[in-house]
Design an enzyme around this catalytic site. Structure first.
Site, mmCIF file in Angstrom:
data_model
loop_
_atom_site.group_PDB
_atom_site.id
_atom_site.type_symbol
_atom_site.label_atom_id
_atom_site.label_comp_id
_atom_site.label_asym_id
_atom_site.label_seq_id
_atom_site.Cartn_x
_atom_site.Cartn_y
_atom_site.Cartn_z
ATOM 1 N N CYS A 1 0.967 -1.784 -0.193
ATOM 2 C CA CYS A 1 -0.102 0.309 -0.224
ATOM 3 C C CYS A 1 0.601 1.080 -0.252
ATOM 4 C CB CYS A 1 -1.002 -0.380 1.470
ATOM 5 S SG CYS A 1 0.361 0.291 2.597
ATOM 6 N N ASN B 1 2.217 1.278 4.584
ATOM 7 C CA ASN B 1 2.668 0.310 5.127
ATOM 8 C C ASN B 1 2.467 0.164 6.563
ATOM 9 O OD1 ASN B 1 5.162 -2.026 6.053
ATOM 10 N ND2 ASN B 1 3.122 -2.669 5.099
ATOM 11 N N CYS C 1 -1.818 0.894 7.279
ATOM 12 C CA CYS C 1 -2.575 0.280 7.736
ATOM 13 C C CYS C 1 -3.820 -1.036 6.574
ATOM 14 C CB CYS C 1 -4.086 1.896 7.402
ATOM 15 S SG CYS C 1 -3.891 3.071 7.950
ATOM 16 N N ARG C 2 -3.576 -0.775 5.344
ATOM 17 C CA ARG C 2 -4.376 -1.694 4.800
ATOM 18 C C ARG C 2 -2.940 -2.914 4.393
ATOM 19 N NH1 ARG C 2 -4.923 2.063 -0.484
ATOM 20 N NH2 ARG C 2 -3.295 2.744 0.775
ATOM 21 N N SER C 3 -2.240 -2.777 3.950
ATOM 22 C CA SER C 3 -0.951 -4.209 3.360
ATOM 23 C C SER C 3 -0.894 -4.711 4.922
ATOM 24 C CB SER C 3 0.099 -3.553 2.670
ATOM 25 O OG SER C 3 1.261 -2.249 3.579
ATOM 26 N N ASP D 1 -8.393 3.695 1.203
ATOM 27 C CA ASP D 1 -7.406 4.560 1.903
ATOM 28 C C ASP D 1 -8.174 4.418 3.004
ATOM 29 O OD1 ASP D 1 -5.010 5.487 3.224
ATOM 30 O OD2 ASP D 1 -4.708 6.931 1.693
HETATM 31 P P1 4NP Z 1 -1.893 2.640 4.234
HETATM 32 O O1 4NP Z 1 -2.323 4.268 4.698
HETATM 33 O O2 4NP Z 1 -1.444 3.020 2.767
HETATM 34 O O3 4NP Z 1 -2.883 1.790 3.394
HETATM 35 O O4 4NP Z 1 -1.286 2.111 4.795
HETATM 36 C C1 4NP Z 1 -1.824 5.389 4.672
HETATM 37 C C2 4NP Z 1 -0.996 5.472 6.173
HETATM 38 C C3 4NP Z 1 -0.269 6.685 6.441
HETATM 39 C C4 4NP Z 1 -0.577 7.730 5.108
HETATM 40 C C5 4NP Z 1 -1.631 7.057 4.052
HETATM 41 C C6 4NP Z 1 -1.851 6.445 3.583
HETATM 42 N N1 4NP Z 1 0.132 8.723 5.120
HETATM 43 O O5 4NP Z 1 -0.058 10.242 4.478
HETATM 44 O O6 4NP Z 1 0.994 9.397 6.216
#
Ligand code: 4NP
Length: 158
Positions: free
Chosen positions: A8, A11, A13-15, A123
């Site tokens: 993602c 790294n 939340c989703r992955s 997201d």
């Molecule tokens: P992820 O979510 O891609 O599912 O881990 C996010 C986590 C952090 C951020 C964006 C999306 N960020 O902008 O810090």
């Protein structure tokens, strides 16, 4: 060993949630000696960080053990991992740019979602807690689809 990498943006939340759910399914099917999985982010914002507290909360709610430290996706990962699963189209594009070409093992996660084969895993980072439950449900379905695909591709019995 079949190596699978979930990717993602951050790294956190989703992955890492995809990795934790898929590891649970791998264990459930007794395929630990055949499938290895890990996760990474295309950005470096959260390298070394534990998953987001809302990710941990939703995993715990569904009794899925989760432990991961944020790491970044690099082009070399395409050599190690036979399957690279991007959570959304933006991650997918970032991965193609990093790799310099499309890897034959690169897929969108929801390519395996029987309910909706053409969407992104949304997201949830800037949204509410409900978004994390929605992501959990999407991943749970999509990962069942991906497991069925892997078992067919590699003729695994369980
Ligand atoms: P992820 O979510 O891609 O599912 O881990 C996010 C986590 C952090 C951020 C964006 C999306 N960020 O902008 O810090």
């Amino acid at each position: 060993m079949i190596n699978v990498l979930f990717v993602c943006l951050g790294n956190i939340c989703r992955s890492p949630l995809a990795e934790a759910i898929f590891q649970y399914k791998v264990n459930e099917q007794g395929l630990q000696d055949k499938i290895f999985c890990d996760s990474a982010g295309t950005a470096d914002y959260h390298v070394g960080d534990l998953p987001d507290s809302r990710t941990v909360e939703v995993a715990q709610k569904h009794l899925i053990p989760i432990s991961h430290k944020g790491c970044q996706f690099f082009r070399e990962d395409a050599e190690t991992f036979a399957y690279l699963l991007a959570m959304d189209r933006s991650n997918y594009r970032n991965m193609v740019v990093e790799m310099g070409k499309k890897s034959s093992g690169l897929y969108l996660m929801r390519h395996f979602d029987p309910k909706d084969l053409d969407s992104d895993v949304p997201d949830p980072y800037y949204g509410s807690k409900n978004g994390f439950e929605e992501v959990y449900q999407i991943l749970d379905r999509s990962l069942d689809g991906f497991m069925a695909f892997l078992k067919k591709e590699h003729a695994f019995q369980s």
